[in-house]
Design a protein around this motif. Structure first.
Motif, PDB file in Angstrom:
ATOM      1  N   LYS A  96      -6.258 -44.925 -21.434  1.00  0.00           N
ATOM      2  CA  LYS A  96      -4.968 -45.161 -20.785  1.00  0.00           C
ATOM      3  C   LYS A  96      -4.191 -46.254 -21.507  1.00  0.00           C
ATOM      4  O   LYS A  96      -4.744 -47.062 -22.248  1.00  0.00           O
ATOM      5  N   THR A 100       1.717 -48.912 -18.975  1.00  0.00           N
ATOM      6  CA  THR A 100       2.432 -47.870 -18.226  1.00  0.00           C
ATOM      7  C   THR A 100       1.543 -47.128 -17.236  1.00  0.00           C
ATOM      8  O   THR A 100       2.051 -46.507 -16.297  1.00  0.00           O
ATOM      9  N   GLY A 101       0.237 -47.174 -17.459  1.00  0.00           N
ATOM     10  CA  GLY A 101      -0.674 -46.381 -16.640  1.00  0.00           C
ATOM     11  C   GLY A 101      -0.855 -44.963 -17.147  1.00  0.00           C
ATOM     12  O   GLY A 101      -1.697 -44.222 -16.638  1.00  0.00           O
ATOM     13  N   ASN A 102      -0.054 -44.544 -18.129  1.00  0.00           N
ATOM     14  CA  ASN A 102      -0.205 -43.206 -18.696  1.00  0.00           C
ATOM     15  C   ASN A 102      -1.606 -43.058 -19.286  1.00  0.00           C
ATOM     16  O   ASN A 102      -2.166 -44.018 -19.830  1.00  0.00           O
ATOM     17  N   GLN A 158      -0.168 -43.026  -6.044  1.00  0.00           N
ATOM     18  CA  GLN A 158      -0.888 -43.344  -7.274  1.00  0.00           C
ATOM     19  C   GLN A 158       0.003 -44.141  -8.223  1.00  0.00           C
ATOM     20  O   GLN A 158       1.224 -44.014  -8.196  1.00  0.00           O
ATOM     21  N   ASP A 159      -0.628 -44.954  -9.066  1.00  0.00           N
ATOM     22  CA  ASP A 159       0.136 -45.708 -10.061  1.00  0.00           C
ATOM     23  C   ASP A 159       0.820 -44.770 -11.054  1.00  0.00           C
ATOM     24  O   ASP A 159       1.907 -45.054 -11.549  1.00  0.00           O
ATOM     25  N   THR A 160       0.151 -43.672 -11.359  1.00  0.00           N
ATOM     26  CA  THR A 160       0.736 -42.630 -12.211  1.00  0.00           C
ATOM     27  C   THR A 160       0.776 -41.347 -11.381  1.00  0.00           C
ATOM     28  O   THR A 160      -0.174 -40.565 -11.393  1.00  0.00           O
ATOM     29  N   SER A 181       0.940 -39.497 -15.999  1.00  0.00           N
ATOM     30  CA  SER A 181       2.184 -40.128 -16.423  1.00  0.00           C
ATOM     31  C   SER A 181       2.862 -40.818 -15.247  1.00  0.00           C
ATOM     32  O   SER A 181       2.813 -40.338 -14.113  1.00  0.00           O
ATOM     33  N   SER A 182       3.494 -41.943 -15.537  1.00  0.00           N
ATOM     34  CA  SER A 182       4.282 -42.635 -14.525  1.00  0.00           C
ATOM     35  C   SER A 182       5.681 -42.045 -14.423  1.00  0.00           C
ATOM     36  O   SER A 182       6.433 -42.364 -13.498  1.00  0.00           O
ATOM     37  N   GLN A 183       6.036 -41.166 -15.370  1.00  0.00           N
ATOM     38  CA  GLN A 183       7.364 -40.560 -15.407  1.00  0.00           C
ATOM     39  C   GLN A 183       7.263 -39.048 -15.217  1.00  0.00           C
ATOM     40  O   GLN A 183       6.332 -38.414 -15.688  1.00  0.00           O
TER      41      GLN A 183
END
Length: 203
Positions: A96, A100-102, A158-160, A181-183
């Motif tokens: 990870k 970003t957490g991605n 969730q964070d992502t 993904s966070s996005q």
């Protein structure tokens, strides 16, 4: 990653009724992947992953612990003691971007059904767990070297929160490549997929 790992362990345990131990087909004999420098090679999954700058990879020790915990939970669910469970789950890779957490997680598991059976179990497991997972429209996509059934998920809390699972059946195993993904959106996942490539001779 810990919050995500706990959710995955709970969910995989709930899917236990669909799982079975591996068969004897030598053509699909499981073997684990390995790191060389910042590249992860996996002959069984048939791809390699290049660790991006700034990303952190989970140690093999922690991956083994995750696999053992998932096997233990499944054995207990099936009525066993959890002391000597069958080897069902193989966490191959977890990495990870801490900023970003991605991230990515590759799981290989002994599995008697097909990818669509897995999706049915995923939705049922989420309901039993009380998770706020929503499964969007699935589609077949091409990742390096193989076609996968892509399952888009949204996970509230969730964070992502955005996830895609790429599923492929190989012999008695189900290969699951999870991208986090966070996005939301295609561009975010295209950037993650770009870190995957066809397996080549690492020597």
């Amino acid at each position: 990653m810990k919050k995500r790992t706990i959710a995955l362990l709970l969910l995989t345990a709930l899917l236990g009724i669909l799982l079975t131990s591996c068969g004897e087909d030598e053509r699909n004999h499981y073997s684990p992947g390995y790191w060389r420098d910042n590249v992860f090679y996996d002959a069984f999954v048939d791809l390699r992953f290049t660790l991006p700058d700034g990303w952190e990879a989970t140690s093999q020790e922690d991956l083994d612990a995750m696999s053992a915990e998932a096997d233990k939970m499944l054995d207990t669910q099936r009525g066993g003691t959890g002391e000597d469970p069958a080897s069902v789950y193989h966490y191959e890779l977890s990495a990870k971007d801490p900023s970003t957490g991605n991230g990515i997680l590759i799981l290989v598991q002994s599995y008697s059904g097909n990818a669509n059976d897995y999706i049915d179990g995923l939705e049922a497991g989420a309901e039993l767990e009380g998770a706020t997972y929503s499964v969007d429209t699935t589609v077949t996509v091409q990742l390096p070297g193989h076609a996968y059934l892509m399952v888009p998920l949204t996970m509230k809390g969730q964070d992502t929160p955005y996830q895609r699972q790429y599923l492929r059946k190989q012999g008695d195993y189900l290969i699951n490549i999870m991208l986090f993904s966070s996005q939301e959106g295609e561009d975010a996942f295209s950037a993650l997929v770009a870190q995957l490539s066809e397996l080549e001779n690492p020597s």
